[in-house]
Design an enzyme around this catalytic site. Structure first.
Site, short mmCIF file in Angstrom:
data_model
loop_
_atom_site.label_atom_id
_atom_site.label_comp_id
_atom_site.label_asym_id
_atom_site.label_seq_id
_atom_site.Cartn_x
_atom_site.Cartn_y
_atom_site.Cartn_z
N ASP A 23 0.47 -1.62 -0.24
CA ASP A 23 0.19 0.27 0.08
C ASP A 23 0.58 1.16 -0.10
OD1 ASP A 23 -2.74 1.57 0.05
OD2 ASP A 23 -2.03 1.78 2.49
N SER A 24 0.22 2.75 -0.76
CA SER A 24 1.01 3.33 -0.38
C SER A 24 1.67 3.74 1.88
CB SER A 24 -0.14 4.78 -0.51
OG SER A 24 -0.98 4.86 0.40
N CYS A 86 -3.99 -0.93 -2.07
CA CYS A 86 -4.13 0.15 -2.15
C CYS A 86 -5.01 0.48 -3.48
CB CYS A 86 -3.09 1.10 -3.02
SG CYS A 86 -2.95 2.81 -2.70
N GLU A 165 -6.80 8.88 10.25
CA GLU A 165 -5.11 8.30 10.75
C GLU A 165 -4.86 9.10 11.79
OE1 GLU A 165 -2.12 9.07 7.91
OE2 GLU A 165 -3.06 7.76 6.73
N CYS A 197 -11.21 3.15 -1.28
CA CYS A 197 -9.93 3.94 -0.23
C CYS A 197 -9.82 2.72 0.65
CB CYS A 197 -10.11 5.18 0.03
SG CYS A 197 -8.70 5.81 1.17
N HIS A 199 -8.68 3.89 3.66
CA HIS A 199 -8.34 4.11 4.84
C HIS A 199 -10.20 4.42 5.20
CE1 HIS A 199 -5.04 5.40 3.75
NE2 HIS A 199 -4.97 6.59 5.22
N1 DGL Z 1 -3.99 3.69 0.31
C1 DGL Z 1 -4.39 5.03 -0.58
C2 DGL Z 1 -6.11 4.63 -1.52
O1 DGL Z 1 -6.63 3.53 -1.07
C3 DGL Z 1 -4.92 6.44 -0.31
C4 DGL Z 1 -3.62 7.20 0.56
C5 DGL Z 1 -2.88 7.78 -0.20
O2 DGL Z 1 -3.84 8.19 -1.31
O3 DGL Z 1 -1.62 6.94 -0.48
O4 DGL Z 1 -6.49 4.96 -2.46
#
Ligand code: DGL
Length: 289
Positions: A23-24, A86, A165, A197, A199
């Site tokens: 993931d990012s 991600c 977060e 997403c 989050h």
């Molecule tokens: N993990 C990213 C997503 O699911 C969210 C956070 C980011 O912008 O890197 O798109």
């Protein structure tokens, strides 16, 4: 270096090898959470690109490059399959990764789209995600392939990421933000909403409250783990130990340890981050150029 060196490597990954997830940053831990709950006998290696997060506002070229490098990092550690947790990376880079690397790769878009098409009665599906995910129209395409009659209404909700977060997931502030973001989708008559997403599952209770009981929320993490389970079965890649007790391997690699990482990460994962490794720069493919 390019992705070719690793993709040319041997297909070492037997069923006993770990599942790789990237993931990012922290968000993909919501996918790992579901993975550990559904497949407790599997070993998991996670890579969070915390040094280069966020991906959700970056270009396709950049996200594709980062995704390739993250994949190389995990492939070198002998994973048997990869989950691109991600949404932004799945939306923009999945096809390139599948072309370059010779191992089964799943993203989160197809599972989310499939569940939404199955759930909708009105034929109107909402999609929320980062700017990159919504702008890519990846969910629109995936849904159109499954059922072209389904109408898709989408909206980026960037403020949900810092709210999740911060742990600011219930109460007046997130509710007002959610009401603002969801208003056009609700007035369009959606009955199903994809949380597109990593989050957003943390804000599920608030989003459900604002959307109302008539809207079914699709948690892409849950749906993705369903596809992972199917893939392991069809490819005969389930860990040979099955569910019999053994020391399972869970390793969490990150490219940086930002402030409060452990606290936030454990909230996303829903348990202790047992083995957290801040990867040495020399071990990161992008420093080798
Ligand atoms: N993990 C990213 C997503 O699911 C969210 C956070 C980011 O912008 O890197 O798109």
């Amino acid at each position: 270096m390019s992705g070719d060196r690793d993709s040319a490597g041997p297909r070492t990954r037997g069923a006993a090898a770990p599942i790789g997830v990237f993931d990012s940053g922290i968000g993909g831990l919501t996918v790992v959470r579901q993975l550990l709950a559904s497949l407790p006998g599997e070993d998991v290696l996670y890579f969070g690109d915390t040094a280069r997060v966020p991906y959700g506002i970056k270009s396709k070229e950049t996200v594709t490059r980062f995704s390739r490098e993250n994949t190389q990092f995990l492939v070198r550690r002998g994973i048997k399959m990869l989950v691109v947790a991600c949404n932004s990376a799945s939306a923009m880079a999945l096809e390139s990764l599948r072309r370059e690397f010779e191992l089964p790769i799943l993203g989160v878009i197809h599972p989310g789209a499939t569940a939404a098409v199955r759930a909708t009665r009105s034929g109107k599906v909402g999609v929320i995600g980062t700017q990159a995910t919504v702008g890519s129209r990846a969910y629109d395409r995936a849904i159109a392939e499954l059922d072209p009659r389904v109408e898709v209404y989408s909206r980026p909700c960037p403020l949900f990421v810092p709210l999740a977060e911060e742990g600011w997931i219930q109460g007046e502030v997130p509710e007002r933000v959610a009401a603002e973001y969801l208003a056009p989708l609700l007035s369009a008559g959606i009955d199903t909403l994809i949380l597109g997403c990593t989050h957003y599952p943390l804000l599920e209770a608030t989003i459900q409250k604002v959307a109302g009981d008539g809207v079914t929320l699709i948690d892409t993490a849950v749906e993705t783990v369903r596809e992972v389970t199917e893939l392991l079965q069809t490819e005969q890649l389930e860990h040979p130990a099955g569910t019999s007790p053994r020391e399972v391997r869970r390793e969490y690699f990150v490219s940086d340890v930002p402030a409060e990482f452990r606290k936030v990460g454990e909230r996303f994962l829903g348990r202790e981050l047992e083995s957290l490794v801040w990867v040495d720069q020399d071990d990161l493919p992008w420093y080798e150029r």
